[in-house]
Design a protein around this motif. Structure first.
Motif, short mmCIF file in Angstrom:
data_model
loop_
_atom_site.label_atom_id
_atom_site.label_comp_id
_atom_site.label_asym_id
_atom_site.label_seq_id
_atom_site.Cartn_x
_atom_site.Cartn_y
_atom_site.Cartn_z
N GLU A 1 -15.16 76.87 -12.88
CA GLU A 1 -13.98 77.00 -12.02
C GLU A 1 -12.96 77.81 -12.80
N ARG A 2 -12.38 78.85 -12.15
CA ARG A 2 -11.43 79.72 -12.86
C ARG A 2 -10.24 80.09 -12.00
N GLY A 3 -9.97 79.27 -10.98
CA GLY A 3 -8.78 79.52 -10.19
C GLY A 3 -9.09 80.35 -8.96
N VAL A 4 -8.36 80.10 -7.90
CA VAL A 4 -8.54 80.83 -6.65
C VAL A 4 -7.24 81.53 -6.30
N ARG A 5 -7.35 82.49 -5.41
CA ARG A 5 -6.16 83.27 -5.03
C ARG A 5 -5.35 82.53 -3.99
N THR A 6 -4.08 82.39 -4.26
CA THR A 6 -3.17 81.81 -3.28
C THR A 6 -1.88 82.62 -3.29
N PHE A 7 -0.92 82.17 -2.52
CA PHE A 7 0.38 82.81 -2.41
C PHE A 7 1.26 82.54 -3.64
N GLU A 8 0.94 81.54 -4.45
CA GLU A 8 1.80 81.16 -5.58
C GLU A 8 1.83 82.27 -6.62
N GLN A 9 3.02 82.61 -7.08
CA GLN A 9 3.17 83.75 -7.97
C GLN A 9 3.41 83.38 -9.43
N TRP A 10 3.68 82.12 -9.71
CA TRP A 10 3.98 81.76 -11.10
C TRP A 10 2.71 81.58 -11.94
N THR A 11 1.59 81.53 -11.24
CA THR A 11 0.32 81.55 -11.97
C THR A 11 -0.50 82.71 -11.41
N ARG A 12 -1.37 83.26 -12.26
CA ARG A 12 -2.20 84.38 -11.82
C ARG A 12 -3.15 83.94 -10.70
N ASN A 13 -3.72 82.77 -10.86
CA ASN A 13 -4.53 82.15 -9.83
C ASN A 13 -4.14 80.68 -9.79
N THR A 14 -4.62 79.98 -8.78
CA THR A 14 -4.35 78.55 -8.70
C THR A 14 -5.60 77.80 -9.12
N LEU A 15 -5.51 77.10 -10.26
CA LEU A 15 -6.66 76.34 -10.74
C LEU A 15 -6.99 75.24 -9.74
N ASP A 16 -8.20 75.25 -9.22
CA ASP A 16 -8.62 74.25 -8.23
C ASP A 16 -9.29 73.11 -8.97
N ILE A 17 -8.48 72.20 -9.47
CA ILE A 17 -9.02 71.14 -10.34
C ILE A 17 -9.97 70.23 -9.58
N SER A 18 -9.77 70.07 -8.27
CA SER A 18 -10.65 69.21 -7.47
C SER A 18 -12.07 69.76 -7.43
N ALA A 19 -12.21 71.05 -7.72
CA ALA A 19 -13.54 71.64 -7.69
C ALA A 19 -14.46 70.96 -8.70
N VAL A 20 -13.90 70.50 -9.82
CA VAL A 20 -14.74 69.93 -10.87
C VAL A 20 -15.46 68.67 -10.39
N PRO A 21 -14.73 67.63 -9.93
CA PRO A 21 -15.48 66.45 -9.46
C PRO A 21 -16.36 66.76 -8.25
N LEU A 22 -15.94 67.66 -7.39
CA LEU A 22 -16.76 67.97 -6.22
C LEU A 22 -18.06 68.65 -6.63
N LEU A 23 -17.98 69.60 -7.55
CA LEU A 23 -19.20 70.28 -8.00
C LEU A 23 -20.11 69.32 -8.76
N LYS A 24 -19.52 68.40 -9.47
CA LYS A 24 -20.35 67.44 -10.21
C LYS A 24 -21.00 66.43 -9.26
N MET A 25 -20.33 66.15 -8.17
CA MET A 25 -20.91 65.26 -7.16
C MET A 25 -22.03 65.95 -6.38
N GLU A 26 -21.81 67.21 -6.06
CA GLU A 26 -22.76 67.91 -5.20
C GLU A 26 -23.95 68.48 -5.96
N THR A 27 -23.75 68.83 -7.22
CA THR A 27 -24.84 69.42 -8.00
C THR A 27 -25.08 68.59 -9.26
N HIS A 28 -26.16 68.91 -9.95
CA HIS A 28 -26.45 68.26 -11.24
C HIS A 28 -26.14 69.18 -12.41
N LEU A 29 -25.46 70.29 -12.11
CA LEU A 29 -25.20 71.28 -13.15
C LEU A 29 -23.94 70.95 -13.96
#
Lengths: 354, 354, 354, 354
Positions: free
Chosen positions: A262-290
């Motif tokens: 996970e390396r951030g997704v594009r959103t309207f927020e300008q104070w960060t280059r991308n928006t880190l989608d922290i929820s992606a971590v538990p979701l990817l760990k739930m959905e995959t074994h990687l």
């Protein structure tokens, strides 16, 4: 009869109909499963939109309401979809990267026994791009003090502009390899095109696929044939489902050792280059074994929140993180704003171990 | 002295200082330009972050306020940036795809004189993917009736899942070529990897680069070496600046015939597959001299608003559009929801000509 | 002279000019500051676009290059902006919610000494909406066992559709108050319109402003006049800067006790209801002195990742979190998918304390 | 039996089961409809999650596969949802703003017969905010020359920062009214809070709700009670469904005269202030019977693409547009970059009529 009694009676009728529908659905699924077996033998695909169109047409002809044709069509589409899913899951293994049980996990073991995806939180570090032997050596020496085992070493940098620094190429990879050997580390480096794979395989221990190439199916399939593990970065605006399918391209081509990043997704927020989608971590760990790791440099695009983001990545259950470190960030040839200097790198390591 | 008089006097002082600063800025720029010439001869890059760091440090040492060091640093960074821009623009031509005058435009001429980027609004049409000779022939015959000259013919489809239909490959391209020849049309087809270019060049008149490959720099550079024009699709979440730089990869590698395509960006809205960024058309036409077309099928992901979107694309100043047409959309092997049927295609053409 | 010597000489000239510009910039700022003082006395605003237009015009008239008029205009706009910022910061205190020193922080103390923004990580919990006395009592009893002190109790629910459950209104608030009193807790409840403030003040200990009202300036100013602290939720697509300004509306109207809440932003990702912007927490804590908490229920919109998100929120430096808990989530009148049941609530508390 | 014959036989069985399921679904719907009538009499709501939970539990107990419990649950949830939709549509009129037939449309007639939503493309114009009598008069005089009938006249401006210009208030509205009377025009003005409605009703002919207030249900309901039409602006990140529901708040409270306005959504693109979602226009016109207009000033946030956007808005089927015009944009107290000057306004009108 009182309204309440009447209600109860009608509900009993509904309950009975539910059971009849249940029975018919399962009968239907059994027959569809038989059809699927024949199709497998015939080598045809399960999905047959023309047949579905015919069935929907017949149902609409027969429908007298009160459900509208649109509703009947929608409900049967769901039934078709469920049936198709059943057939597909029977005929072949499900998506390979999908977790089948809550405890299933892929642990990637490097030649010396270093593991990714197991109990140790792995830090992958190094400058954004290889610039010189001195630069790489300085950073690697500090990494070695903290037990960091995997060194970033980009020879080829993907850049938006053709006029920006594109990396040192082979000499960069040679520097990275030499430094890694000196400190007994592994090199991870981005591969931009499948034509580079044979050459890069001589220098690189872990390939990584950048966000811009996440859906480059030719590259993904080619990475299914290499012996090295592959870090797959989520594209700027890829859904998690698309990331999982991209991983499936690699794994179904023969290489089971994929690490999702996970390396951030594009959103309207300008104070960060991308928006880190922290929820992606538990979701990817739930959905995959990687294994799943987080790039805290490219997501934020700024170094002043690296420590809290690193702590969040660890707390949320990631298997590691990647962070850019440079001996002198203001003069870096790329990503000057987001690379940590040596002192900041040590603060980060302290914070993670604290 | 009255406050008003006092104000006037102070303002006169400001005016004088403005002129002194103006003079110094231009002196500074002249010297920097001389430095740039020497650097060009020495073959070094103009951007020298270490030198900038030294200058900023000196300025902060010398600064006694009232401006804070942060403000001084910010202002001088702007001056450095302006100077750098000047040096770069002097040493080499600016970004090639950038429009230098309001009337500059690239008109792409196909072998028979058909033009893209001139007065005719070009419709590019055909099924999502080549499925069969019959399918292609049916659609092309209808297109021919309306004078449409460019036929979509995908042999290779980029798909999120490795298990989805990936196109017929070479046989698909052969069908497309044969049908195009019959109706005296041109074939445009997506190229997924640079390794396919030699083979595809036998069949394809206009290459296109899909959204997933917009920043595949190896593919872009390779397309700079082919004789065919290239349609470059904007990635799901690429900024317009990134799209322009991607075009620059192709043009600076030798192929001036690039057509930019807006095809919708990813947003939260769920009623459309993507959000068509209609403002992109006038902005790209203002910033570059390249033709700009709109994909009304992939942006909306639904056929029921194809007609109004086509009219909007024409009205906003696009040079053409791409639209998917299939003899029987519900049974299409991909993109069933967004392909027009034959009747809808004719309605669209009527609406554009009406 | 060698190119290197020549380079050095030219650079020395640049260095000298830099110092002259620095000097003029600061002179200019001093005079502007004097102008600002006069304007303050005259009661006029600092920003005078007409005057700026005149100055820019004069500079363009005088400009002989090599900088283009556009560049000169851009550079002087930066100088004007810096000067304006200086004047404004001198004439009045800066943005009140902005952190002036790295250690400045607002700690909000509730009547019994409970603190928000200090060392304790505060959990705010309770059902999405008040549905019944029984429901509230069941949840509050469990919360009490874990030392949770602040109870959600919505009487008025903002809903997208006018036909959805809008809350029990005053009776709901009465239930919430009664239950809170029984367990010695504080009630936090959303206020939808400033006309409700007098009535709600009887029941509510901490107001909160929902995402849909984040920029309702009439409500924000009215909340500047109440004695209760206010939780301000970030809107679905508000930038952090906009959130900070919204807080400033409250604080500058008289109420210093504002708590900022990150609750997810809208993106293209569909597996979560919103995308939790975890980076917002350290950024808001760096930029302001206000407490920052995280809503882990509305951000994810799903309960199965509540535990990792809670751990991430704590690790990243938040001062607390809000989480929805319901005795029987599947039958909740709203947000059924995201409310934890009692067992899950205890797992969450265990995880936070573990 | 050959595989093909076997396939045909199995498919005939499926066809038969389809018909049985169809029959049961409709039986079920009839009974549910009877239940709905009793519930209507009893005054209870149709949605009964506890009852649904009981039915799902029973189905899972009875399920022997091959469909998994999850699939059965998912399919029955669809059936429940379809049934609920049927009950709701029977018991009360559907969403009022929803178009029932392809030709249904709301035409709003102003006191002098001017229509919105009929054949004339209505231009609404004027400065961003009322600044002075002179400013308003200058613009209105030019508008009058082009037959523009509706004048923007903001007395209250919603601003992100409490320190930005918030409008002249009542004096601003008085100026707007006076100028409108002189040129026989209608005034449209934004209402920020329902407490302002009685006062503003004296000055304003058409209210508008800004993006920040789109989901302010108290304001929306109050606007259901006024006699004036209401322009409802889509919020920065509202889905079209949410916009439609917001309109329903007004209409279901008694005011049928609502005009929907698309004004751009927030995305990552930085060259425009917002991304104009042009597809929203045909979608809103398909889904509702309300007039739909486009704000070309706030969507783009820049004046240089106003003409192409206006042409696109007209071509896509909008009923009109709103555009900001100022006698001297560079000195405007807000939105300086996006307001047209008088000459540009005439170019725009020429382009629309050309």
């Amino acid at each position: 009869m009182s309204p309440d009694n009447r209600l109860q009676e009608l509900r009993a009728q509904i309950d009975q109909i539910n059971m009849q529908i249940l029975d018919l659905l399962n009968q239907r699924a059994s027959i569809a499963s038989d059809i699927g077996k024949i199709q497998s033998e015939l080598g045809t695909t399960f999905y047959d939109p023309e047949r579905e169109a015919v069935m929907l047409e017949a149902l609409q002809q027969a429908n007298n309401g009160p459900f509208s044709n649109e509703t009947i069509q929608a409900l049967f589409r769901e039934i078709f979809r469920a049936t198709l899913a059943l057939e597909e899951s029977e005929a072949r293994a499900k998506i390979r990267v999908q977790r089948k049980t809550p405890t299933e996990r892929t642990i990637i073991t490097l030649p010396d026994g270093t593991e990714i995806g197991n109990s140790v939180f792995q830090v992958i570090s190094g400058p954004c791009a290889v610039e010189s032997m001195e630069q790489m050596d300085t950073v690697a020496a500090e990494m070695a003090k903290r037990g960091v085992r995997i060194l970033r070493g980009m020879g080829y940098k993907p850049r938006s502009s053709p006029y920006d620094f594109q990396g040192l190429g082979v000499p960069g990879l040679q520097i990275a390899r030499q430094v890694a050997n000196k400190y007994d580390m592994f090199i991870t480096s981005e591969v931009l095109d499948m034509s580079l794979l044979p050459m890069m395989s001589e220098y690189v221990d872990i390939f990584w696929v950048g966000a811009r190439n996440m859906q480059n199916s030719f590259l993904l399939r080619a990475l299914g044939k290499v012996r090295q593990p592959v870090i797959l970065k989520r594209s700027f605006s890829a859904t998690l489902k698309e990331l999982i399918y991209a991983a499936e391209y690699i794994v179904s081509s023969g290489n089971p050792n994929v690490i999702l990043m996970e390396r951030g997704v594009r959103t309207f927020e300008q104070w960060t280059r991308n928006t880190l989608d922290i929820s992606a971590v538990p979701l990817l760990k739930m959905e995959t074994h990687l294994p799943v790791i987080v790039d805290i440099s490219h997501s934020a695009g700024r170094r002043d929140i690296a420590v809290p983001l690193a702590k969040a990545a660890k707390a949320v259950g990631a298997d590691g993180l990647m962070v850019e470190v440079h001996p002198n960030p203001p003069v870096a040839m790329s990503d000057a704003k987001q690379q940590l200097d040596i002192a900041e790198f040590h603060q980060l390591m302290d914070a993670l171990n604290g």
